[in-house]
Design an enzyme around this catalytic site. Sequence first.
Site, PDB file in Angstrom:
ATOM      1  N   SER A 146       0.875  -1.314   0.014  1.00 45.11           N
ATOM      2  CA  SER A 146       0.082  -0.068  -0.059  1.00 45.11           C
ATOM      3  C   SER A 146       0.698   1.215   0.002  1.00 45.11           C
ATOM      4  O   SER A 146       2.015   1.143   0.476  1.00 45.11           O
ATOM      5  CB  SER A 146      -0.744   0.060   1.193  1.00 45.11           C
ATOM      6  OG  SER A 146      -1.303   1.225   1.586  1.00 45.11           O
ATOM      7  N   TYR A 159      -1.520  -1.183  10.538  1.00 40.76           N
ATOM      8  CA  TYR A 159      -1.594  -0.892   9.242  1.00 40.76           C
ATOM      9  C   TYR A 159      -0.506  -0.328   8.372  1.00 40.76           C
ATOM     10  O   TYR A 159       0.376  -0.983   7.551  1.00 40.76           O
ATOM     11  CB  TYR A 159      -2.916  -0.754   8.667  1.00 40.76           C
ATOM     12  CG  TYR A 159      -3.169  -0.959   7.331  1.00 40.76           C
ATOM     13  CD1 TYR A 159      -3.654  -1.962   6.747  1.00 40.76           C
ATOM     14  CD2 TYR A 159      -2.791   0.352   6.228  1.00 40.76           C
ATOM     15  CE1 TYR A 159      -4.033  -2.168   5.269  1.00 40.76           C
ATOM     16  CE2 TYR A 159      -3.131  -0.072   4.762  1.00 40.76           C
ATOM     17  CZ  TYR A 159      -3.640  -1.290   4.412  1.00 40.76           C
ATOM     18  OH  TYR A 159      -3.957  -1.301   3.044  1.00 40.76           O
TER      19      TYR A 159
HETATM   20  N1  LIG Z   1      -8.646  -0.841  -1.533  1.00 41.93           N
HETATM   21  C1  LIG Z   1      -7.747  -0.001  -1.460  1.00 41.93           C
HETATM   22  O1  LIG Z   1      -7.725   1.414  -1.486  1.00 41.93           O
HETATM   23  C2  LIG Z   1      -6.332  -0.530  -0.972  1.00 41.93           C
HETATM   24  C3  LIG Z   1      -5.273   0.317  -1.040  1.00 41.93           C
HETATM   25  C4  LIG Z   1      -3.846  -0.323  -1.077  1.00 41.93           C
HETATM   26  C5  LIG Z   1      -3.882  -1.552  -0.399  1.00 41.93           C
HETATM   27  N2  LIG Z   1      -4.693  -2.422  -0.421  1.00 41.93           N
HETATM   28  C6  LIG Z   1      -4.769  -3.802  -0.159  1.00 41.93           C
HETATM   29  O2  LIG Z   1      -5.300  -4.731  -1.017  1.00 41.93           O
HETATM   30  C7  LIG Z   1      -5.428  -5.736  -0.457  1.00 41.93           C
HETATM   31  C8  LIG Z   1      -7.162  -5.882  -0.687  1.00 41.93           C
HETATM   32  O3  LIG Z   1      -8.013  -5.018  -0.009  1.00 41.93           O
HETATM   33  P1  LIG Z   1      -9.412  -4.802  -0.552  1.00 41.93           P
HETATM   34  O4  LIG Z   1      -9.432  -3.358  -0.516  1.00 41.93           O
HETATM   35  O5  LIG Z   1      -9.669  -5.579  -1.732  1.00 41.93           O
HETATM   36  O6  LIG Z   1     -10.305  -5.351   1.069  1.00 41.93           O
HETATM   37  P2  LIG Z   1     -11.447  -6.494   1.191  1.00 41.93           P
HETATM   38  O7  LIG Z   1     -12.404  -6.149  -0.046  1.00 41.93           O
HETATM   39  O8  LIG Z   1     -11.652  -6.271   2.434  1.00 41.93           O
HETATM   40  O9  LIG Z   1     -10.708  -7.721   0.920  1.00 41.93           O
HETATM   41  C9  LIG Z   1      -9.949  -8.351   1.950  1.00 41.93           C
HETATM   42  C10 LIG Z   1      -9.675  -9.723   1.598  1.00 41.93           C
HETATM   43  O10 LIG Z   1      -8.769 -10.327   2.419  1.00 41.93           O
HETATM   44  C11 LIG Z   1      -9.350 -11.482   2.871  1.00 41.93           C
HETATM   45  N3  LIG Z   1      -8.753 -11.788   4.406  1.00 41.93           N
HETATM   46  C12 LIG Z   1      -8.930 -10.829   5.396  1.00 41.93           C
HETATM   47  N4  LIG Z   1      -8.239 -11.554   6.522  1.00 41.93           N
HETATM   48  C13 LIG Z   1      -7.797 -12.941   6.183  1.00 41.93           C
HETATM   49  C14 LIG Z   1      -7.277 -13.855   6.607  1.00 41.93           C
HETATM   50  N5  LIG Z   1      -7.085 -13.989   8.006  1.00 41.93           N
HETATM   51  N6  LIG Z   1      -7.245 -15.216   6.180  1.00 41.93           N
HETATM   52  C15 LIG Z   1      -7.336 -15.153   4.759  1.00 41.93           C
HETATM   53  N7  LIG Z   1      -8.038 -14.035   3.972  1.00 41.93           N
HETATM   54  C16 LIG Z   1      -8.360 -12.759   4.655  1.00 41.93           C
HETATM   55  C17 LIG Z   1     -10.860 -11.260   2.915  1.00 41.93           C
HETATM   56  O11 LIG Z   1     -11.487 -12.610   2.865  1.00 41.93           O
HETATM   57  P3  LIG Z   1     -12.161 -13.390   3.921  1.00 41.93           P
HETATM   58  O12 LIG Z   1     -12.762 -12.353   4.819  1.00 41.93           O
HETATM   59  O13 LIG Z   1     -13.249 -14.272   3.403  1.00 41.93           O
HETATM   60  O14 LIG Z   1     -11.082 -14.198   4.726  1.00 41.93           O
HETATM   61  C18 LIG Z   1     -11.009 -10.547   1.760  1.00 41.93           C
HETATM   62  O15 LIG Z   1     -10.815 -11.483   0.493  1.00 41.93           O
HETATM   63  C19 LIG Z   1      -5.249  -5.606   1.202  1.00 41.93           C
HETATM   64  O16 LIG Z   1      -4.086  -6.242   1.461  1.00 41.93           O
HETATM   65  C20 LIG Z   1      -5.191  -4.257   1.356  1.00 41.93           C
HETATM   66  O17 LIG Z   1      -4.395  -3.799   2.372  1.00 41.93           O
HETATM   67  C21 LIG Z   1      -6.375  -1.992  -0.476  1.00 41.93           C
END
Ligand SMILES: NC(=O)c1ccc[n+]([C@@H]2O[C@H](COP(=O)([O-])OP(=O)(O)OC[C@H]3O[C@@H](n4cnc5c(N)ncnc54)[C@H](OP(=O)(O)O)[C@@H]3O)[C@@H](O)[C@H]2O)c1
Length: 255
Positions: A146, A159
């Site tokens: 990120s 985070y």
């Molecule tokens: N969206 C943004 O703006 C953004 C920006 C920078 C970085 N990111 C990074 O991108 C990644 C995805 O984010 P997102 O925005 O797509 O969030 P999201 O929609 O909340 O997705 C998060 C995913 O992580 C999984 N997860 C959480 N805890 C877990 C665990 N203990 N074991 C296995 N899976 C787990 C969840 O699945 P389950 O709950 O089904 O396990 C879900 O599929 C993250 O690493 C986040 O930090 C996002």
Amino acid sequence: MSKIFDLSGKVALVTGASSGLGLHFARTLAAHGAAVGVTARRRERLESLVGELHGAGRKAAAVAMDVMSSESIRAGYDAAEAALGPIDIVVNNAGISIVKPALEMPEADWDEVVNTNLRGAWLVAQTAAQRMVAAKRGGRIVNIASILGLRTIGQVAPYNAAKAGLLHLTRALAMDWARYGIQVNAISPGYIETEMNQAFWQTAAGKRLIDRVPQRRLGKPAELDGALLLLASDAGAFMTGANIVVDGGHTVNSL
Ligand SMILES: NC(=O)c1ccc[n+]([C@@H]2O[C@H](COP(=O)([O-])OP(=O)(O)OC[C@H]3O[C@@H](n4cnc5c(N)ncnc54)[C@H](OP(=O)(O)O)[C@@H]3O)[C@@H](O)[C@H]2O)c1
């Protein structure tokens, strides 16, 4: 059309594929020819994604995996390999954030955030590399970090720290595993609209953040596809230890 991003014959595993970016990455890798093991805790969501991918003529398997547990990671990895064959590409995407002032952040919240975003990514990468080395096959590991690993915002100290750790871990593993043909790289997305954060962007604080992005908008998951495919395919064969920032210019003046 150039075949440079073609992933035909490759097997990928995506963590956190039950929603948001991970779900999108699984679709993108499959659309470019990879068989995809989709993993997360919410298995019913994975089954529906696999149904969709099968419907589009792609190979995919749904595998329960909790990245907080090394046992679950190993069992999930075994199940994905049994269904699809040896894994060539791992996308370490599972992540969570807990928003609280640092003064009040309970120890358990720190553990949950750091253990998911950093320890979890480490355990998945280590499992992947152990299998790749034993099979004498190289591979690709793409860590989803990120821009908050490069700069910080308030109320998400664990985070910020975990993502900074993930970026340095990317460099460390790239150095350790280059000799085995394993490339380890990272993508640092800026603010991308997903299920996790949709409601926040409607708030005053969310709108203020968008105003600070030079492009004055949020990114879309598809706008990470170029970076993902570069790091997953032969197009990125000479890249390791790199971090690709995809953020509409947000970090340029804050580093
Ligand atoms: N969206 C943004 O703006 C953004 C920006 C920078 C970085 N990111 C990074 O991108 C990644 C995805 O984010 P997102 O925005 O797509 O969030 P999201 O929609 O909340 O997705 C998060 C995913 O992580 C999984 N997860 C959480 N805890 C877990 C665990 N203990 N074991 C296995 N899976 C787990 C969840 O699945 P389950 O709950 O089904 O396990 C879900 O599929 C993250 O690493 C986040 O930090 C996002």
